[in-house]
Each structure stands twice: as C-alpha cells, then as structure tokens.
Design an enzyme around this catalytic site. Sequence first.
Site, PDB file in Angstrom:
ATOM      1  N   LYS A 170      34.513  10.528 -30.069  1.00  0.00           N
ATOM      2  CA  LYS A 170      35.189  10.712 -28.697  1.00  0.00           C
ATOM      3  C   LYS A 170      36.303  11.397 -28.751  1.00  0.00           C
ATOM      4  O   LYS A 170      37.140  11.128 -29.769  1.00  0.00           O
ATOM      5  CB  LYS A 170      35.343   9.187 -28.149  1.00  0.00           C
ATOM      6  N   ASP A 199      32.738  14.375 -27.886  1.00  0.00           N
ATOM      7  CA  ASP A 199      32.634  14.049 -26.364  1.00  0.00           C
ATOM      8  C   ASP A 199      33.781  13.774 -25.534  1.00  0.00           C
ATOM      9  O   ASP A 199      34.241  12.639 -26.146  1.00  0.00           O
ATOM     10  CB  ASP A 199      31.434  13.030 -26.553  1.00  0.00           C
ATOM     11  N   GLU A 225      30.921  18.045 -25.573  1.00  0.00           N
ATOM     12  CA  GLU A 225      30.328  17.469 -24.672  1.00  0.00           C
ATOM     13  C   GLU A 225      31.188  16.886 -23.539  1.00  0.00           C
ATOM     14  O   GLU A 225      32.363  16.481 -23.725  1.00  0.00           O
ATOM     15  CB  GLU A 225      29.535  16.152 -25.340  1.00  0.00           C
ATOM     16  N   GLU A 251      24.370  14.151 -18.986  1.00  0.00           N
ATOM     17  CA  GLU A 251      23.896  12.678 -19.121  1.00  0.00           C
ATOM     18  C   GLU A 251      23.699  11.926 -17.689  1.00  0.00           C
ATOM     19  O   GLU A 251      23.348  10.890 -17.780  1.00  0.00           O
ATOM     20  CB  GLU A 251      24.525  11.778 -20.194  1.00  0.00           C
ATOM     21  N   ASP A 274      18.786  11.792 -20.177  1.00  0.00           N
ATOM     22  CA  ASP A 274      18.340  10.503 -20.670  1.00  0.00           C
ATOM     23  C   ASP A 274      16.901  10.126 -20.301  1.00  0.00           C
ATOM     24  O   ASP A 274      16.790   9.907 -18.923  1.00  0.00           O
ATOM     25  CB  ASP A 274      19.499   9.374 -20.264  1.00  0.00           C
ATOM     26  N   HIS A 301      20.361  12.393 -24.362  1.00  0.00           N
ATOM     27  CA  HIS A 301      21.259  11.508 -24.322  1.00  0.00           C
ATOM     28  C   HIS A 301      20.329  10.279 -24.647  1.00  0.00           C
ATOM     29  O   HIS A 301      19.400  10.234 -24.148  1.00  0.00           O
ATOM     30  CB  HIS A 301      22.278  11.568 -23.211  1.00  0.00           C
ATOM     31  N   GLU A 334      20.189  11.333 -30.705  1.00  0.00           N
ATOM     32  CA  GLU A 334      21.601  10.663 -30.292  1.00  0.00           C
ATOM     33  C   GLU A 334      21.419   9.005 -30.850  1.00  0.00           C
ATOM     34  O   GLU A 334      20.568   8.391 -30.193  1.00  0.00           O
ATOM     35  CB  GLU A 334      22.068  10.569 -29.012  1.00  0.00           C
TER      36      GLU A 334
HETATM   37 CA    CA Z   1      28.252  11.468 -23.815  1.00  0.00          CA
END
Ligand code: CA
Length: 381
Positions: A170, A199, A225, A251, A274, A301, A334
């Site tokens: 992140k 991300d 991302e 996502e 997703d 995702h 993922e």
């Molecule tokens: Ca994400």
Amino acid sequence: MTSTIKKVTCHVVAAPVERPFTSSRGWLYKTRGSCIVEIETSDGITGWGECYGPSAVAKAFIDTQFAPRILGRDAFDVEVIWEDLYNRIKDYGTTGMAISALSGIDIALWDIIGKSTGKPIHKLIGGAYRTEVTCYATGLYFIDMDRLVEEAVEEAREFAEQGFQAIKMKIGLGDPKLDIRRVAAVREAIGDGVRLMVDANHCFTVPQAIRIGRELEKLDIEWFEEPISPEDVDGYVEVSRALDMAVAGGENAFTRWGFRDLVVRKAMDIVQPDVCAAGGISECRKIAALAITHGVECVPHAWGSAIGVAATLHFLAALPDQPPSYRPMPPMLEFEQCENPFRDHLSREPIVQHRGKVQVPTGAGLGIEIDRSVLDKYRVG
Ligand code: CA
C-alpha cells in the site's frame, strides 16, 4: 439433468482483527466479514457463493430481490438467471452492492453445476490453461504509524521467506517522499528477484500520480494500482499514457457495461474485476473477453474467503495467456495475507501457496468443502 433451486440462505459472518490495519482510505479494518451464499437444490446439491462488500446489504438484496425470483428454477440456467436478475434490479442497481449480491448467486450456481456434473468449474467455462497459478501477497498496509517503513520491510521479508515471488504494498501516506522511502526500503529488502506492485487506493490527483509514478518506475514497480479516483476515466487515460509502467484498476467497477469505457478507451493497462463483486464468474468471463479484445490485461482483484479465492482460481485457470507466447507471464492470483479466518479456515482443506504458486482446485464445482462450524462460530446475521 435438472437441479431445481429449493432454498437460498445468506450467512453473514464477521471476525475481529487482532491488529487493525488501514490503507490510504483511512478506515480501520477492525473486523473481516462476508456474506456467504448457500443454495440448495431439490436433488440434494449445495452450492456456495460469496458477495464482496458490506455483508448485511448483500443479504438484504438477495433475501428481498433475488431469492424469491430464483426458487424453482434450474441452476443450469445460470446465465439466463443472471440476465433475469440483472434486468429485475436494473432501474436502481446496475453497480455496487446489487451486483455483488448477484455475484454470490452466480458463483453458487456454478458450484452446483460443477457438483452435478462432477467437474471443477474451470472445466465448464473453457478448460484449464494452467493447473497452478502464480500468486502475489497483498499486504504491507499501515498498522503501526510510528514504524511504517520498518514494519513494511519486515512484512515483505516474511512474504519472501514464505516463498512468495510477488508482493503488493500500500502507498498513499499523504507524504510522497515517505511513500517512496518506504517502497525503496522494501525493494532493497526483497531484492530484484521478487516482483513488487503498489496500490494507492485512489488517493492521488492526476499530477500527483504522474509525479510519484515516475519515482516508482525507478524502483522497478510492476504496476501502479488505483492511482486516482475510479470515476475519473479521463484522468486514468492521462496517467496511463504518461507512465511507462502498467496502471491497474477496476476493483470498484461492475458488469461488462461498467468496464466497457475503461477498456475501450484503454484507461488502464490492467483491469481488475472481482468475481465476488463485478457479477460473478459468468460476468467476469465477459469482462475478460472484452479486455482481451482491446489489448487490456485482465488480472482479477480478490479480497474474500476461501470461496472467493477458489472462484478466482477457477476463473484464472480458464483465462488465456495475455498475450500467448513461448514463456508467457500469466495473470496472477491476488492472495491477500491480512488476518482473515474465512480465507484460512472456511475450506476444510485450506488453500495455500507453495513457492509462490497456488494449485487450482480439481474437485467438483469450486472444489472445496465448507466447514460449517466456521460459519456458526462467526455468525452475526
Ligand atoms: Ca486494490
């Protein structure tokens, strides 16, 4: 063969998180939860699905809008049912939780079809391009605000020691210099051999994203991302064109119509539907076809229980290499690694990675056996 739908049950479950974590979104994950969908047929088969997002909302959609409409229908009519349910809620539910709820039903119906025919889902949706999938660890959230860099380094080292060949971390700490320092420290700790993605959970403006993106490129980041807000398609086009590295997102997009403009305009290099949110396995197949047609990669995702992970694995198994080649770089799973008992324990035989790979389940349907005691233990609705 018919499998008449007899009963639909939503299990709303939640478990406390021992060490709450956050991302650039700022909300603290104090619990992990899910809406698990169970569909029973008149011939005694049980199918399982999962809905992404607030679980009580998914349950309300299913209980009041969808379940009454599918009772008595043949589970094999999975796409006919999809179209019917979508059109039923179209006037107020073309995105978001309505489609998440629909996703849970779609996955459960595919599980039923698989169990009825004795085949794993991927054999029913085109076949196996691969029997194992490369996975990446999603983690490196923000936990201890006084040890952001050190903690990220420790966690990344742990993933690498566990055998992960790819990690996603992140970013978006409100201080680009700190973000870069943290990513650089992780890159140094894991070396060149481990793939690294970042991300931002859409926390940047377009110029901020381009500026930090140029710095990230120097650290060999595979994709960036959600650099910016998902509503800003023009902004995504700008960021994607400005940077050499791949830009990923999607996502929070739903159905083939939600992905259409992103894909046709090449707003991002990688779309990330997703399966538990964007419309289930049926719809994600269509989104993938749309993406591949336009030269956009599809790398799903995933943020769910063992059901969501298994559904994603079947989807990935049946996804062609993009593009095909002698030594392709196939789409990755993922495999998020934050605390989640539903990912680790809901399947009697847990889904695990070994040397950065996860085996695609070969049993009928989703290929997992649900441990009902886990549902009972964490049931909240
Ligand atoms: Ca994400």
